[in-house]
Design a protein around this motif. Structure first.
Motif, mmCIF file in Angstrom:
data_model
loop_
_atom_site.group_PDB
_atom_site.id
_atom_site.type_symbol
_atom_site.label_atom_id
_atom_site.label_comp_id
_atom_site.label_asym_id
_atom_site.label_seq_id
_atom_site.Cartn_x
_atom_site.Cartn_y
_atom_site.Cartn_z
ATOM 1 N N MET A 71 37.968 34.706 48.361
ATOM 2 C CA MET A 71 37.204 33.608 47.835
ATOM 3 C C MET A 71 37.559 32.808 46.768
ATOM 4 N N ILE A 72 37.632 31.801 46.559
ATOM 5 C CA ILE A 72 38.305 30.754 45.654
ATOM 6 C C ILE A 72 37.166 30.149 44.739
ATOM 7 N N ASN B 244 37.904 42.130 36.434
ATOM 8 C CA ASN B 244 39.065 42.637 35.983
ATOM 9 C C ASN B 244 40.153 42.275 37.777
ATOM 10 N N LYS B 245 38.245 42.000 39.004
ATOM 11 C CA LYS B 245 39.330 41.885 40.053
ATOM 12 C C LYS B 245 39.144 40.340 40.573
ATOM 13 N N VAL B 246 38.510 39.895 39.763
ATOM 14 C CA VAL B 246 40.056 38.285 39.986
ATOM 15 C C VAL B 246 40.888 37.976 38.929
ATOM 16 N N CYS C 295 32.557 32.640 38.320
ATOM 17 C CA CYS C 295 32.787 33.467 39.696
ATOM 18 C C CYS C 295 32.364 34.579 38.749
ATOM 19 N N LYS C 296 32.072 34.646 37.482
ATOM 20 C CA LYS C 296 31.685 35.975 36.600
ATOM 21 C C LYS C 296 30.642 36.196 37.334
ATOM 22 N N ILE C 297 29.614 35.221 38.047
ATOM 23 C CA ILE C 297 27.716 35.595 38.334
ATOM 24 C C ILE C 297 28.386 36.145 39.185
ATOM 25 N N PHE C 298 29.211 35.710 40.830
ATOM 26 C CA PHE C 298 29.205 36.542 41.704
ATOM 27 C C PHE C 298 29.811 38.062 41.400
#
Length: 161
Positions: free
Chosen positions: A105-106, A74-76, A62-65
């Motif tokens: 997105m999951i 902090n968007k996740v 997720c962090k790579i995206f």
């Protein structure tokens, strides 16, 4: 209209003496995820909401995206129920999303993501590989009425190398 984007975590390493939730990505996982993220973001935008399994390998993916899209980490939102391998908890989570959210997105795991892609998408996937992405659009107004949708996009890292 609702949009669901599923991203299976990148290839993880078994070279560490850690529990399953703490397994990190290996170099191939990092590289494949970067390839998929760049390709996806060349044609698509990041969705309204981003959720991740608490597993380190899913969160790192997720962090790579997020980094590739220049979005803040902090968007996740980390959701324990997304640490799911059969898909029941993930489907329950999706069906309980706020209807104000149009696209999500999951980041998570297999066999759950292959299963969900086949249950709700209109293109069969034998196996969603690590770092693989599936985007499915639904002609619905609320997540509770989730039904068969249209698979718009499947990205497999092997096809990008």
């Amino acid at each position: 209209m609702k949009t669901l984007i599923l991203v299976r975590h990148g290839k993880s390493s078994w070279n560490y003496d850690v529990g399953d939730r703490q397994r990190p990505l290996k170099t191939r996982g990092l590289n494949d995820t970067r390839l998929v993220a760049r390709y996806f973001l060349r044609y698509q935008e990041m969705p309204d909401k981003i959720f991740s399994s608490p597993a380190k390998r899913a969160h790192e993916t997720c962090k790579i995206f997020l980094k590739t899209s220049e979005k803040s980490e902090n968007k996740v939102t980390i959701i324990d129920d997304l640490y799911d391998f059969n898909g029941r908890s993930v489907i329950g989570f999706i069906k309980n999303l706020d209807d104000d959210i149009d696209s999500v997105m999951i980041f998570g795991h297999n066999h759950a993501f292959t299963s969900i892609s086949n249950i709700f998408g209109d293109r069969f996937i034998d196996n969603l590989p690590t770092s693989g992405l599936v985007k499915i659009n639904f002609d619905i107004n609320n997540w509770k009425s989730l039904e068969k949708g249209k698979t718009e996009l499947i990205i497999v890292p092997k096809e990008l190398r």
